[in-house]
Design a protein around this motif. Structure first.
Motif, PDB file in Angstrom:
ATOM      1  N   ALA A 125       0.832  -1.202   0.000  1.00  0.00           N
ATOM      2  CA  ALA A 125       0.000   0.000   0.000  1.00  0.00           C
ATOM      3  C   ALA A 125       0.866   1.251   0.000  1.00  0.00           C
ATOM      4  CB  ALA A 125      -0.921  -0.007   1.215  1.00  0.00           C
ATOM      5  N   GLU A 126       1.946   1.234   0.756  1.00  0.00           N
ATOM      6  CA  GLU A 126       2.828   2.387   0.813  1.00  0.00           C
ATOM      7  C   GLU A 126       3.517   2.612  -0.535  1.00  0.00           C
ATOM      8  OE1 GLU A 126       5.793   4.381   4.106  1.00  0.00           O
ATOM      9  OE2 GLU A 126       5.649   2.194   4.022  1.00  0.00           O
ATOM     10  N   ARG A 127       3.962   1.543  -1.177  1.00  0.00           N
ATOM     11  CA  ARG A 127       4.579   1.681  -2.499  1.00  0.00           C
ATOM     12  C   ARG A 127       3.577   2.234  -3.515  1.00  0.00           C
ATOM     13  NH1 ARG A 127       6.685  -3.474  -1.237  1.00  0.00           N
ATOM     14  NH2 ARG A 127       5.157  -4.470  -2.634  1.00  0.00           N
ATOM     15  N   LEU A 128       2.358   1.716  -3.480  1.00  0.00           N
ATOM     16  CA  LEU A 128       1.340   2.189  -4.415  1.00  0.00           C
ATOM     17  C   LEU A 128       1.000   3.659  -4.166  1.00  0.00           C
ATOM     18  CD1 LEU A 128      -1.014  -0.904  -4.426  1.00  0.00           C
ATOM     19  CD2 LEU A 128       0.205   0.007  -6.414  1.00  0.00           C
ATOM     20  N   ALA A 129       0.920   4.041  -2.912  1.00  0.00           N
ATOM     21  CA  ALA A 129       0.641   5.444  -2.601  1.00  0.00           C
ATOM     22  C   ALA A 129       1.698   6.355  -3.199  1.00  0.00           C
ATOM     23  CB  ALA A 129       0.559   5.639  -1.092  1.00  0.00           C
ATOM     24  N   ARG A 130       2.970   5.979  -3.068  1.00  0.00           N
ATOM     25  CA  ARG A 130       4.026   6.806  -3.636  1.00  0.00           C
ATOM     26  C   ARG A 130       3.929   6.865  -5.168  1.00  0.00           C
ATOM     27  NH1 ARG A 130       4.512   6.751   1.502  1.00  0.00           N
ATOM     28  NH2 ARG A 130       2.638   7.985   1.044  1.00  0.00           N
ATOM     29  N   GLU A 131       3.565   5.747  -5.802  1.00  0.00           N
ATOM     30  CA  GLU A 131       3.393   5.729  -7.253  1.00  0.00           C
ATOM     31  C   GLU A 131       2.288   6.691  -7.684  1.00  0.00           C
ATOM     32  OE1 GLU A 131       2.690   1.895  -8.963  1.00  0.00           O
ATOM     33  OE2 GLU A 131       4.319   0.938  -7.857  1.00  0.00           O
ATOM     34  N   VAL A 132       1.152   6.607  -7.017  1.00  0.00           N
ATOM     35  CA  VAL A 132       0.012   7.431  -7.420  1.00  0.00           C
ATOM     36  C   VAL A 132       0.275   8.899  -7.117  1.00  0.00           C
ATOM     37  CG1 VAL A 132      -2.467   7.798  -7.149  1.00  0.00           C
ATOM     38  CG2 VAL A 132      -1.541   5.483  -7.050  1.00  0.00           C
ATOM     39  N   GLU A 133       0.950   9.177  -6.021  1.00  0.00           N
ATOM     40  CA  GLU A 133       1.295  10.566  -5.697  1.00  0.00           C
ATOM     41  C   GLU A 133       2.170  11.177  -6.783  1.00  0.00           C
ATOM     42  OE1 GLU A 133       1.181   9.228  -1.071  1.00  0.00           O
ATOM     43  OE2 GLU A 133       3.094   9.960  -1.900  1.00  0.00           O
ATOM     44  N   ALA A 134       3.067  10.392  -7.355  1.00  0.00           N
ATOM     45  CA  ALA A 134       3.900  10.893  -8.451  1.00  0.00           C
ATOM     46  C   ALA A 134       3.031  11.256  -9.665  1.00  0.00           C
ATOM     47  CB  ALA A 134       4.955   9.857  -8.833  1.00  0.00           C
ATOM     48  N   TRP A 135       2.027  10.436  -9.947  1.00  0.00           N
ATOM     49  CA  TRP A 135       1.079  10.767 -11.022  1.00  0.00           C
ATOM     50  C   TRP A 135       0.362  12.077 -10.721  1.00  0.00           C
ATOM     51  CZ3 TRP A 135      -0.869   8.065 -15.460  1.00  0.00           C
ATOM     52  CH2 TRP A 135      -0.245   6.845 -15.725  1.00  0.00           C
ATOM     53  N   LEU A 136      -0.108  12.234  -9.498  1.00  0.00           N
ATOM     54  CA  LEU A 136      -0.887  13.416  -9.138  1.00  0.00           C
ATOM     55  C   LEU A 136      -0.071  14.699  -9.210  1.00  0.00           C
ATOM     56  CD1 LEU A 136      -2.881  12.024  -6.073  1.00  0.00           C
ATOM     57  CD2 LEU A 136      -3.800  12.572  -8.338  1.00  0.00           C
ATOM     58  N   ARG A 137       1.235  14.576  -9.113  1.00  0.00           N
ATOM     59  CA  ARG A 137       2.099  15.764  -9.151  1.00  0.00           C
ATOM     60  C   ARG A 137       2.730  15.966 -10.522  1.00  0.00           C
ATOM     61  NH1 ARG A 137       4.661  13.603  -3.487  1.00  0.00           N
ATOM     62  NH2 ARG A 137       2.729  13.837  -2.282  1.00  0.00           N
ATOM     63  N   GLY A 138       2.400  15.088 -11.467  1.00  0.00           N
ATOM     64  CA  GLY A 138       3.002  15.148 -12.794  1.00  0.00           C
ATOM     65  C   GLY A 138       2.080  15.723 -13.851  1.00  0.00           C
TER      66      GLY A 138
END
Length: 271
Positions: A130-143
């Motif tokens: 879950a923590e890895r996925l959160a970091r992945e999605v956060e990168a999308w949201l900031r890109g």
């Protein structure tokens, strides 16, 4: 020094400040965890955002679906809804700075075995996953693809977590889990239209935390999002959305000793 987790504020700034007085919050020594949905439905979303952005490292807050709806509207990919109270934020001179701050918030905050999310975790997710996925999605949201992803939060889709998904499907489905998950069908699909009490759910729809094989069961998970569920406390799990924007109350949990504090809403119920 104490750490308090606080439920969905939804623009109820006056109730939030009253709750902070009730718990005798000391910014110099204490910390706050907030389950997201800082904005919308209540009357003072702008005041809540400005207060939160000034809290620096005293505040850990995760993104909720209403926070993402605000971002979607600002990006031009979300439509205004009947009960929205976001116009003051969107017209504010400091809106861009506030929205940049909001977009930089995480979807999951974790300290040891304590985890803060807005809505939920798919049962097959371990904490590490879950923590890895959160970091992945956060990168999308900031890109650059943020508008495309944020727009999906506006849809009611029966997302299902499964292996072998494309990067885009992983991001879209994980975001739905973090920000919108309440109940799941027997085949693992979200029940996107249901917001009521668990016992009133359509046949086959059960709370995400009720799966006997849930891989995050060894942690202490704090979440909000589900106002109909209200305050829900059991071993390893606490739900804190107690309907402040609906005229009920705002709840804080002191993590150190699990003591609860509640402040009756002073704002008028969301219409």
């Amino acid at each position: 020094m104490a750490t308090y987790a606080i439920g969905d504020v939804h623009g109820c700034f006056d109730t939030l400040q009253a709750l902070l007085r009730r718990i005798r919050f000391d910014r110099a020594t204490d910390r706050l965890w907030m389950v997201g949905d800082l904005v919308n439905r209540g009357p003072k979303s702008l005041a809540v955002l400005r207060w939160a952005a000034e809290m620096d490292d005293r505040l850990a807050v995760v993104l909720g679906n209403h926070d993402l709806h605000l971002v979607a509207r600002a990006m031009g990919v979300g439509e205004a809804k009947r009960r929205d109270t976001l116009d003051e934020v969107l017209a504010a001179p400091d809106r861009d700075d506030l929205l940049d701050w909001l977009r930089s918030r995480p979807l999951l905050h974790r300290e040891d075995d304590r985890v803060l999310v807005h809505a939920g975790l798919f049962p097959s997710w371990s904490l590490d996953k879950a923590e890895r996925l959160a970091r992945e999605v956060e990168a999308w949201l900031r890109g650059d693809d943020a508008p495309r992803l944020v727009e999906t939060i506006e849809r009611k889709v029966a997302e299902r977590w499964q292996g072998g998904m494309s990067d885009w499907d992983r991001a879209r489905t994980a975001l739905a889990g973090f920000a919108k998950l309440r109940t799941l069908q027997e085949d693992g699909r979200m029940c996107p239209d249901f917001t009521g009490l668990p016992q009133d759910a359509p046949k086959g729809c059960k709370p995400w935390f009720g799966d006997p094989g849930r891989r995050s069961a060894g942690a202490f998970v704090i979440f909000g999002h589900w106002a109909a569920l209200g305050l829900y406390v059991r071993d390893g799990l606490t739900a804190l959305d107690t309907g402040c924007a609906w005229g009920r109350c705002l709840t804080a949990l002191r993590l150190d000793d699990r003591k609860l504090f509640q402040e009756p809403a002073v704002e008028r119920p969301a219409g």
